[in-house]
Design a protein around this motif. Sequence first.
Motif, PDB file in Angstrom:
ATOM      1  N   SER A 131     -11.753   4.660  -3.235  1.00  0.00           N
ATOM      2  CA  SER A 131     -11.837   3.551  -2.087  1.00  0.00           C
ATOM      3  C   SER A 131     -10.668   2.622  -2.384  1.00  0.00           C
ATOM      4  N   VAL A 132      -9.980   2.507  -1.349  1.00  0.00           N
ATOM      5  CA  VAL A 132      -8.969   1.419  -1.125  1.00  0.00           C
ATOM      6  C   VAL A 132      -9.204   0.539   0.095  1.00  0.00           C
ATOM      7  N   ALA A 133      -9.227  -0.733   0.000  1.00  0.00           N
ATOM      8  CA  ALA A 133      -9.487  -1.402   1.089  1.00  0.00           C
ATOM      9  C   ALA A 133      -8.400  -2.418   1.336  1.00  0.00           C
ATOM     10  N   ILE A 134      -7.910  -2.540   2.449  1.00  0.00           N
ATOM     11  CA  ILE A 134      -6.844  -3.358   2.812  1.00  0.00           C
ATOM     12  C   ILE A 134      -7.462  -4.402   3.848  1.00  0.00           C
ATOM     13  N   ILE A 135      -7.115  -5.781   3.304  1.00  0.00           N
ATOM     14  CA  ILE A 135      -7.947  -6.786   4.141  1.00  0.00           C
ATOM     15  C   ILE A 135      -6.704  -7.345   4.748  1.00  0.00           C
ATOM     16  N   THR A 136      -6.519  -7.515   6.108  1.00  0.00           N
ATOM     17  CA  THR A 136      -5.267  -8.138   6.694  1.00  0.00           C
ATOM     18  C   THR A 136      -5.796  -9.465   7.266  1.00  0.00           C
ATOM     19  N   ASN A 137      -4.944 -10.549   7.181  1.00  0.00           N
ATOM     20  CA  ASN A 137      -5.122 -11.838   7.987  1.00  0.00           C
ATOM     21  C   ASN A 137      -6.399 -12.467   7.392  1.00  0.00           C
ATOM     22  N   TYR A 152       0.923  -1.115   0.192  1.00  0.00           N
ATOM     23  CA  TYR A 152       0.126   0.057   0.004  1.00  0.00           C
ATOM     24  C   TYR A 152       0.879   1.119  -0.006  1.00  0.00           C
ATOM     25  N   GLU A 153       1.941   1.351   0.961  1.00  0.00           N
ATOM     26  CA  GLU A 153       2.816   2.552   0.843  1.00  0.00           C
ATOM     27  C   GLU A 153       3.938   2.551  -0.201  1.00  0.00           C
ATOM     28  N   ALA A 154       4.178   1.479  -0.749  1.00  0.00           N
ATOM     29  CA  ALA A 154       5.354   1.480  -1.639  1.00  0.00           C
ATOM     30  C   ALA A 154       4.421   1.814  -3.221  1.00  0.00           C
ATOM     31  N   LEU A 155       3.296   1.585  -3.443  1.00  0.00           N
ATOM     32  CA  LEU A 155       2.198   2.013  -4.323  1.00  0.00           C
ATOM     33  C   LEU A 155       1.709   3.461  -4.323  1.00  0.00           C
ATOM     34  N   LYS A 156       1.925   4.117  -3.106  1.00  0.00           N
ATOM     35  CA  LYS A 156       1.305   5.309  -2.841  1.00  0.00           C
ATOM     36  C   LYS A 156      -0.212   5.394  -2.833  1.00  0.00           C
ATOM     37  N   LEU A 157      -0.802   4.297  -2.520  1.00  0.00           N
ATOM     38  CA  LEU A 157      -2.192   4.204  -2.560  1.00  0.00           C
ATOM     39  C   LEU A 157      -2.943   5.050  -1.882  1.00  0.00           C
ATOM     40  N   GLN A 158      -2.382   5.749  -0.757  1.00  0.00           N
ATOM     41  CA  GLN A 158      -2.841   6.709   0.117  1.00  0.00           C
ATOM     42  C   GLN A 158      -3.237   7.939  -0.652  1.00  0.00           C
ATOM     43  N   ASP A 159      -2.550   8.053  -1.804  1.00  0.00           N
ATOM     44  CA  ASP A 159      -2.564   9.470  -2.519  1.00  0.00           C
ATOM     45  C   ASP A 159      -3.824   9.246  -3.652  1.00  0.00           C
TER      46      ASP A 159
END
Length: 138
Positions: free
Chosen positions: A35-41, A24-31
């Motif tokens: 909507s961006v969803a990150i599903i962990t675990n 997420y950070e390397a692709l700079k998706l915060q910019d």
Amino acid sequence: MNIDSIKNGIVIDHIQAKKGMQIYEALKLQDLDCSVAIITNAKSKKMGRKDIIKIDQAMEINMDVIGFIEPNATINMVKQDKLVNKYKVKLPEKIVNLAKCQNPRCITSIERDLDQIFTLTDRENQVYRCQYCEMSLK
């Protein structure tokens, strides 16, 4: 937990658990302005646990970034609620400015404007070496 499906966009799947935020950070998706969803675990039959990233917008994705961080990931392109393309990422042969050389004597430590370039030297062990000093990434 309920995460809606996306109509047009990208799903990055089969990310090793705990690596989703790094991608997420390397692709700079915060910019992005969508909507961006990150599903962990998330439970996975194949992996035990995995992360998933859903991007509700069609866009260019830097496959080298994903391949460097998680070479077993898949990229699913969704258009009008249908899977139109599925890509398996792989380790890139060369990475530029995704990591920094840790050798204090490397020219990149002195010349700040030089690109940080690493070349894949051992695919099996995922070893990259600095183009300038040949120090391996850890």
